[in-house]
Design a protein around this motif. Structure first.
Motif, PDB file in Angstrom:
ATOM      1  N   ARG A 133       0.855  -1.359   0.009  1.00 50.02           N
ATOM      2  CA  ARG A 133       0.032  -0.109  -0.039  1.00 50.02           C
ATOM      3  C   ARG A 133       0.863   1.408  -0.001  1.00 50.02           C
ATOM      4  NH1 ARG A 133      -1.611  -3.934   0.156  1.00 50.02           N
ATOM      5  NH2 ARG A 133      -3.216  -5.111   1.375  1.00 50.02           N
ATOM      6  N   PRO A 134       0.592   1.978  -1.069  1.00 54.76           N
ATOM      7  CA  PRO A 134       1.401   3.501  -0.888  1.00 54.76           C
ATOM      8  C   PRO A 134       1.023   4.324   0.575  1.00 54.76           C
ATOM      9  CG  PRO A 134      -0.067   3.395  -2.893  1.00 54.76           C
ATOM     10  CD  PRO A 134      -0.437   2.277  -2.161  1.00 54.76           C
ATOM     11  N   PRO A 135       1.856   4.739   1.259  1.00 56.37           N
ATOM     12  CA  PRO A 135       1.704   5.378   2.273  1.00 56.37           C
ATOM     13  C   PRO A 135       0.701   6.671   2.243  1.00 56.37           C
ATOM     14  CG  PRO A 135       3.948   5.040   2.065  1.00 56.37           C
ATOM     15  CD  PRO A 135       3.331   4.629   0.956  1.00 56.37           C
ATOM     16  N   LEU A 136       0.029   6.885   3.134  1.00 55.12           N
ATOM     17  CA  LEU A 136      -0.942   7.962   2.948  1.00 55.12           C
ATOM     18  C   LEU A 136      -0.716   9.208   4.036  1.00 55.12           C
ATOM     19  CD1 LEU A 136      -3.894   9.207   2.520  1.00 55.12           C
ATOM     20  CD2 LEU A 136      -4.649   7.837   4.404  1.00 55.12           C
ATOM     21  N   LEU A 137      -0.565  10.278   3.529  1.00 55.13           N
ATOM     22  CA  LEU A 137      -0.492  11.433   4.450  1.00 55.13           C
ATOM     23  C   LEU A 137      -1.626  12.211   4.511  1.00 55.13           C
ATOM     24  CD1 LEU A 137       1.440  13.714   6.026  1.00 55.13           C
ATOM     25  CD2 LEU A 137       1.864  14.488   3.862  1.00 55.13           C
ATOM     26  N   VAL A 138      -2.329  12.512   5.684  1.00 49.45           N
ATOM     27  CA  VAL A 138      -3.355  13.389   5.650  1.00 49.45           C
ATOM     28  C   VAL A 138      -2.743  14.698   6.169  1.00 49.45           C
ATOM     29  CG1 VAL A 138      -5.490  14.003   6.852  1.00 49.45           C
ATOM     30  CG2 VAL A 138      -5.050  11.460   6.139  1.00 49.45           C
ATOM     31  N   LEU A 139      -3.031  15.883   5.189  1.00 44.52           N
ATOM     32  CA  LEU A 139      -2.540  17.231   5.317  1.00 44.52           C
ATOM     33  C   LEU A 139      -3.481  17.957   6.195  1.00 44.52           C
ATOM     34  CD1 LEU A 139       0.157  18.676   4.818  1.00 44.52           C
ATOM     35  CD2 LEU A 139      -0.834  19.648   3.049  1.00 44.52           C
ATOM     36  N   ALA A 140      -3.608  18.249   7.466  1.00 42.11           N
ATOM     37  CA  ALA A 140      -4.405  18.909   8.212  1.00 42.11           C
ATOM     38  C   ALA A 140      -4.198  20.347   7.741  1.00 42.11           C
ATOM     39  CB  ALA A 140      -4.268  18.475   9.652  1.00 42.11           C
ATOM     40  N   ALA A 179      -7.933  13.015  12.548  1.00 43.28           N
ATOM     41  CA  ALA A 179      -7.776  11.698  12.394  1.00 43.28           C
ATOM     42  C   ALA A 179      -8.954  10.679  12.894  1.00 43.28           C
ATOM     43  CB  ALA A 179      -6.388  11.054  13.280  1.00 43.28           C
ATOM     44  N   LYS A 180      -9.587  11.194  14.208  1.00 48.87           N
ATOM     45  CA  LYS A 180     -10.557  10.336  14.357  1.00 48.87           C
ATOM     46  C   LYS A 180     -11.801  10.749  13.394  1.00 48.87           C
ATOM     47  CE  LYS A 180     -12.882   9.678  18.917  1.00 48.87           C
ATOM     48  NZ  LYS A 180     -13.379  10.312  19.885  1.00 48.87           N
ATOM     49  N   TRP A 216       0.051   5.393   7.513  1.00 52.72           N
ATOM     50  CA  TRP A 216      -0.539   6.643   7.571  1.00 52.72           C
ATOM     51  C   TRP A 216       0.024   7.444   8.290  1.00 52.72           C
ATOM     52  CZ3 TRP A 216      -3.208   8.616  11.668  1.00 52.72           C
ATOM     53  CH2 TRP A 216      -3.737   7.772  12.589  1.00 52.72           C
ATOM     54  N   ALA A 217      -0.049   8.690   8.203  1.00 51.80           N
ATOM     55  CA  ALA A 217       0.323   9.737   8.917  1.00 51.80           C
ATOM     56  C   ALA A 217      -0.589  11.162   8.915  1.00 51.80           C
ATOM     57  CB  ALA A 217       1.791  10.178   9.038  1.00 51.80           C
ATOM     58  N   VAL A 218      -0.513  11.928   9.917  1.00 46.03           N
ATOM     59  CA  VAL A 218      -1.471  13.000   9.975  1.00 46.03           C
ATOM     60  C   VAL A 218      -0.740  14.253  10.273  1.00 46.03           C
ATOM     61  CG1 VAL A 218      -2.937  12.554  12.069  1.00 46.03           C
ATOM     62  CG2 VAL A 218      -3.665  14.611  10.336  1.00 46.03           C
ATOM     63  N   MET A 219      -0.654  15.319   9.639  1.00 45.96           N
ATOM     64  CA  MET A 219       0.434  16.410  10.072  1.00 45.96           C
ATOM     65  C   MET A 219      -0.356  17.947   9.715  1.00 45.96           C
ATOM     66  SD  MET A 219       3.362  15.169  11.073  1.00 45.96           S
ATOM     67  CE  MET A 219       4.759  16.357  10.550  1.00 45.96           C
ATOM     68  N   PRO A 220       0.049  18.690  10.697  1.00 45.75           N
ATOM     69  CA  PRO A 220      -0.594  19.970  10.538  1.00 45.75           C
ATOM     70  C   PRO A 220      -0.124  20.917   9.613  1.00 45.75           C
ATOM     71  CG  PRO A 220       0.473  19.970  12.660  1.00 45.75           C
ATOM     72  CD  PRO A 220       0.763  18.802  11.817  1.00 45.75           C
TER      73      PRO A 220
END
Ligand SMILES: Nc1nc2c(ncn2[C@@H]2O[C@H](COP(=O)(O)OP(=O)(O)O)[C@@H](O)[C@H]2O)c(=O)[nH]1
Ligand SMILES: [Mg+2]
Length: 204
Positions: free
Chosen positions: A133-140, A155-156, A169-173
């Motif tokens: 799976r290609p990694p997923l970055l959620v850009l907040a 994230a929630k 995955w990761a989520v970053m502000p």
């Protein structure tokens, strides 16, 4: 192991490392319309704020960020073009899902549905092709706006903790207008990409 074999293995290891560092990773930016995908891409490209017009078709830019080279695709996010995301995300090394952190609960729910749909589709494609799976970055994104949710809240709301374990995955502000957080976010994504490539190599 003969000397030749040792040299051969060392050679392929070194070139593998060089390729890891120098080959631009393909990354696709998706997310609802107006979340800030084009602004983020142009900010990364030019290092300054560029007033983005709503994206027709797609933008593709080669950028340096987070200590790596990227070939970044920015696909429109309007409802009628979302089915096209699939064609871009099929063979990518990484995904960035951009979210307007200040958006209403209804809009966030819409983002959650699209994100879950996308990761499910991609999961099926990866299983079929026997790929990782290609990694997923959620850009907040839009952290500068009043009422912006923090990364944990987002994230929630997006159901990230419920994603499959095989989905990194990761989520970053971030704030795409000032560029704050963008480089750190890309560095985090790069770490995930390198890790995924190493794991894929080890499996071969
Ligand atoms: N306040 C604020 N506005 C942003 C930010 N990022 C993007 N915008 C604005 O949000 C609007 C939509 O941005 P755009 O990049 O076109 O979104 P896209 O449809 O996802 O490509 C534009 O008016 C941007 O200036 C941010 O971090 N903070
Ligand atoms: Mg756009």
């Amino acid at each position: 192991m003969g000397v030749h074999r040792v040299v051969e293995v060392a050679h392929s290891l070194v070139w593998g490392l060089v390729a890891l560092v120098h080959t631009p990773a393909h990354v696709v930016l998706v997310g609802l319309d107006s979340s800030g995908k084009t602004t983020a891409l142009l900010r990364l490209k030019y290092g300054q704020y560029v007033n983005a017009v709503p994206t027709v078709g797609f933008n593709c830019e080669k950028v340096r960020a987070g200590g790596a080279q990227w070939l970044a695709w920015d696909v429109g996010g309007a409802e009628r073009v979302r089915p096209l995301w699939r064609s871009y995300t099929r063979a990518t090394d990484a995904l960035i899902f951009v979210v307007d952190s200040s958006s209403s609960s209804e809009r966030l729910e819409e983002a959650r549905v699209e994100l879950q749909r996308l990761t499910k589709q991609q999961n099926a494609q990866c299983v079929a092709l026997n790929k990782h799976r290609p990694p997923l970055l959620v850009l907040a994104n839009k952290q500068d706006l009043p009422g912006a949710r923090d990364v944990n809240g987002l994230a929630k709301a997006l159901g990230l903790p419920e994603l499959q374990e095989s989905q990194p995955w990761a989520v970053m502000p971030a704030c795409a207008v000032t560029g704050e957080g963008l480089d750190e976010a890309m560095a985090t994504l790069h770490t995930l990409v390198v890790k995924a490539r190493k794991q894929a190599k080890a499996k071969k």
